[in-house]
Design a protein around this motif. Structure first.
Motif, mmCIF file in Angstrom:
data_model
loop_
_atom_site.group_PDB
_atom_site.id
_atom_site.type_symbol
_atom_site.label_atom_id
_atom_site.label_comp_id
_atom_site.label_asym_id
_atom_site.label_seq_id
_atom_site.Cartn_x
_atom_site.Cartn_y
_atom_site.Cartn_z
ATOM 1 N N ARG A 1 -10.292 12.780 22.438
ATOM 2 C CA ARG A 1 -9.958 13.968 22.904
ATOM 3 C C ARG A 1 -8.439 14.423 22.998
ATOM 4 O O ARG A 1 -7.815 14.953 23.805
ATOM 5 N N PRO A 2 -7.699 14.155 21.866
ATOM 6 C CA PRO A 2 -6.407 14.337 21.687
ATOM 7 C C PRO A 2 -6.146 16.003 21.845
ATOM 8 O O PRO A 2 -6.849 16.792 21.414
ATOM 9 N N GLN A 3 -4.908 16.426 22.299
ATOM 10 C CA GLN A 3 -4.619 17.693 22.297
ATOM 11 C C GLN A 3 -3.155 17.730 21.142
ATOM 12 O O GLN A 3 -2.978 18.932 20.867
ATOM 13 N N VAL A 4 -2.617 16.815 20.767
ATOM 14 C CA VAL A 4 -1.901 16.829 19.781
ATOM 15 C C VAL A 4 -1.778 15.414 19.173
ATOM 16 O O VAL A 4 -2.149 14.670 19.432
ATOM 17 N N VAL A 5 -1.452 15.739 17.598
ATOM 18 C CA VAL A 5 -1.552 14.475 16.966
ATOM 19 C C VAL A 5 0.103 14.272 16.447
ATOM 20 O O VAL A 5 0.641 15.287 15.816
ATOM 21 N N VAL A 6 0.624 12.955 16.649
ATOM 22 C CA VAL A 6 2.107 12.675 16.037
ATOM 23 C C VAL A 6 1.982 11.487 15.329
ATOM 24 O O VAL A 6 1.352 10.473 15.663
ATOM 25 N N GLY A 7 2.853 11.647 14.190
ATOM 26 C CA GLY A 7 3.040 10.604 13.373
ATOM 27 C C GLY A 7 4.337 10.417 12.993
ATOM 28 O O GLY A 7 5.389 11.319 13.376
ATOM 29 N N PRO A 8 4.914 9.237 12.485
ATOM 30 C CA PRO A 8 6.459 9.006 12.347
ATOM 31 C C PRO A 8 6.779 9.467 10.794
ATOM 32 O O PRO A 8 5.851 9.177 10.011
ATOM 33 N N ALA A 9 7.746 9.989 10.747
ATOM 34 C CA ALA A 9 8.258 10.436 9.491
ATOM 35 C C ALA A 9 8.846 9.146 8.640
ATOM 36 O O ALA A 9 9.171 8.065 9.176
ATOM 37 N N LEU A 10 8.205 8.934 7.414
ATOM 38 C CA LEU A 10 7.917 9.807 6.374
ATOM 39 C C LEU A 10 6.202 9.399 6.445
ATOM 40 O O LEU A 10 5.439 10.735 6.236
ATOM 41 N N GLY A 11 5.724 8.484 6.309
ATOM 42 C CA GLY A 11 4.413 8.119 6.207
ATOM 43 C C GLY A 11 3.531 8.680 7.119
ATOM 44 O O GLY A 11 2.177 9.146 6.548
ATOM 45 N N GLY A 12 3.611 8.954 8.186
ATOM 46 C CA GLY A 12 2.746 9.603 9.086
ATOM 47 C C GLY A 12 2.615 11.091 9.038
ATOM 48 O O GLY A 12 1.768 11.763 9.982
ATOM 49 N N ILE A 13 3.527 11.652 8.448
ATOM 50 C CA ILE A 13 3.678 13.137 8.404
ATOM 51 C C ILE A 13 2.396 13.878 7.891
ATOM 52 O O ILE A 13 1.591 14.573 8.575
ATOM 53 N N ILE A 14 1.977 13.564 6.579
ATOM 54 C CA ILE A 14 0.674 14.165 6.181
ATOM 55 C C ILE A 14 -0.485 13.740 6.913
ATOM 56 O O ILE A 14 -1.477 14.778 7.010
ATOM 57 N N VAL A 15 -0.656 12.389 7.331
ATOM 58 C CA VAL A 15 -1.622 11.761 7.954
ATOM 59 C C VAL A 15 -1.959 12.749 9.149
ATOM 60 O O VAL A 15 -2.946 13.242 9.842
ATOM 61 N N ALA A 16 -0.901 12.822 9.957
ATOM 62 C CA ALA A 16 -0.818 13.572 11.425
ATOM 63 C C ALA A 16 -1.262 15.171 10.865
ATOM 64 O O ALA A 16 -2.377 15.538 11.806
ATOM 65 N N HIS A 17 -0.843 15.783 9.950
ATOM 66 C CA HIS A 17 -1.182 17.027 9.851
ATOM 67 C C HIS A 17 -2.646 17.180 9.526
ATOM 68 O O HIS A 17 -3.245 17.845 9.970
ATOM 69 N N ILE B 1 0.815 -1.056 0.010
ATOM 70 C CA ILE B 1 -0.034 -0.092 0.133
ATOM 71 C C ILE B 1 0.943 1.229 0.060
ATOM 72 O O ILE B 1 1.518 1.685 1.091
ATOM 73 N N GLN B 2 1.031 1.888 -1.098
ATOM 74 C CA GLN B 2 1.845 3.100 -1.326
ATOM 75 C C GLN B 2 0.800 4.271 -1.175
ATOM 76 O O GLN B 2 0.212 4.843 -1.903
ATOM 77 N N SER B 3 0.507 4.822 0.176
ATOM 78 C CA SER B 3 -0.489 5.718 0.360
ATOM 79 C C SER B 3 -0.029 7.037 -0.112
ATOM 80 O O SER B 3 -0.685 8.036 -0.413
ATOM 81 N N ALA B 4 1.515 7.302 -0.535
ATOM 82 C CA ALA B 4 1.781 8.462 -1.106
ATOM 83 C C ALA B 4 1.038 8.830 -2.233
ATOM 84 O O ALA B 4 0.892 10.222 -2.702
ATOM 85 N N ARG B 5 0.708 7.802 -2.856
ATOM 86 C CA ARG B 5 -0.021 7.962 -4.291
ATOM 87 C C ARG B 5 -1.337 8.719 -4.043
ATOM 88 O O ARG B 5 -1.720 9.498 -5.048
ATOM 89 N N ILE B 6 -2.265 8.621 -3.009
ATOM 90 C CA ILE B 6 -3.280 9.231 -2.698
ATOM 91 C C ILE B 6 -3.199 10.552 -1.904
ATOM 92 O O ILE B 6 -3.757 11.358 -2.158
ATOM 93 N N LEU B 7 -2.168 10.453 -1.049
ATOM 94 C CA LEU B 7 -2.047 11.470 -0.370
ATOM 95 C C LEU B 7 -1.344 12.909 -0.961
ATOM 96 O O LEU B 7 -1.199 13.944 -0.454
ATOM 97 N N GLN B 8 -0.842 12.575 -2.132
ATOM 98 C CA GLN B 8 -0.198 13.713 -3.011
ATOM 99 C C GLN B 8 -1.214 14.519 -3.289
ATOM 100 O O GLN B 8 -1.014 15.539 -3.889
ATOM 101 N N TYR B 9 -2.585 14.194 -3.249
ATOM 102 C CA TYR B 9 -3.640 15.046 -3.493
ATOM 103 C C TYR B 9 -4.222 15.878 -2.301
ATOM 104 O O TYR B 9 -5.010 14.848 -1.627
ATOM 105 N N PRO B 10 -4.109 17.107 -2.184
ATOM 106 C CA PRO B 10 -4.474 17.651 -0.897
ATOM 107 C C PRO B 10 -5.980 17.395 -0.694
ATOM 108 O O PRO B 10 -6.402 17.341 0.456
ATOM 109 N N GLU B 11 -6.887 17.291 -1.557
ATOM 110 C CA GLU B 11 -8.201 17.271 -1.322
ATOM 111 C C GLU B 11 -8.540 15.824 -0.756
ATOM 112 O O GLU B 11 -9.440 15.710 0.234
#
Length: 199
Positions: free
Chosen positions: A60-76, A33-43
């Motif tokens: 009720r999280p106060q902050v979201v954290v993901g691992p680089a690289l795959g989790g960066i866009i997801v966390a954002h 599963i290469q999620s970057a293929r769908i995450l490259q589209y901001p919408e």
């Protein structure tokens, strides 16, 4: 969207790939599963973030954290949907750390996110980082859980799509035995298999 609808969208963008792959966990699989293929589209990334946020909003999280690289866009995008800040952990000398001025405050409720989970080893590593900082792991989420829901995490993992995709130890891999060429598409070198396979 329901899980099947999201999987169809992943397929639409070529994010579900077939072949012979060595996963970041060190395990082998015929599906990647290469999620970057769908995450490259901001919408699409924004819609995924909203969908994950809806799964975990009651934590009720106060902050979201993901691992680089795959989790960066997801966390954002999840952080944007929840209205909280989003940070990422990156690997330094083989260990995930917080850099760039990122910090987790003692007692802060943290949601750990990832794009695709196989053994959940990286999610567990980020969760440990949160606890080391005296943060509270409020939950864990992923776009896709390819373990069939069998990831062994202290915190239940919620995913938009749950798949049961076979994985193999290298010595047991039928694709290796058939001499099918292997691809290593992950964002970092695969670690020692024994420790990751046990997580």
């Amino acid at each position: 969207m329901m899980g099947e609808d999201w999987l169809a969208r992943f397929r639409k963008y070529g994010a579900v790939q077939e072949g012979h792959f060595q996963l970041t966990s060190g395990l082998h699989s015929s599906t990647y599963i290469q999620s970057a293929r769908i995450l490259q589209y901001p919408e699409e990334a924004g819609a995924l973030g909203i969908a994950v946020a809806d799964l975990v909003r009651e934590t009720r999280p106060q902050v979201v954290v993901g691992p680089a690289l795959g989790g960066i866009i997801v966390a954002h995008e999840v952080g944007r949907a929840l209205g909280v800040r989003a940070i990422f952990a990156e690997r330094t000398e083989g260990r995930l750390t917080l850099r760039r001025g990122f910090a987790i405050e003692p007692g802060e409720r943290v949601l750990v996110v990832e794009d695709v989970v196989t053994t959940a080893g990286t999610v567990a590593e980020v969760a440990s980082l949160v606890r080391e900082a005296s943060g509270v792991v409020a939950g864990a989420a992923a776009l896709i859980d390819r373990s069939g829901g069998r990831s062994a995490l202290a915190t239940p993992l919620r995913a938009l799509v749950t798949l049961d995709l076979p994985t193999y130890l290298p010595q047991d891999c039928p694709l290796c035995q058939a001499r099918v060429p292997i691809t290593k598409p992950g964002s970092r070198p695969s670690p020692g298999l024994a420790s990751k396979a046990e997580q």
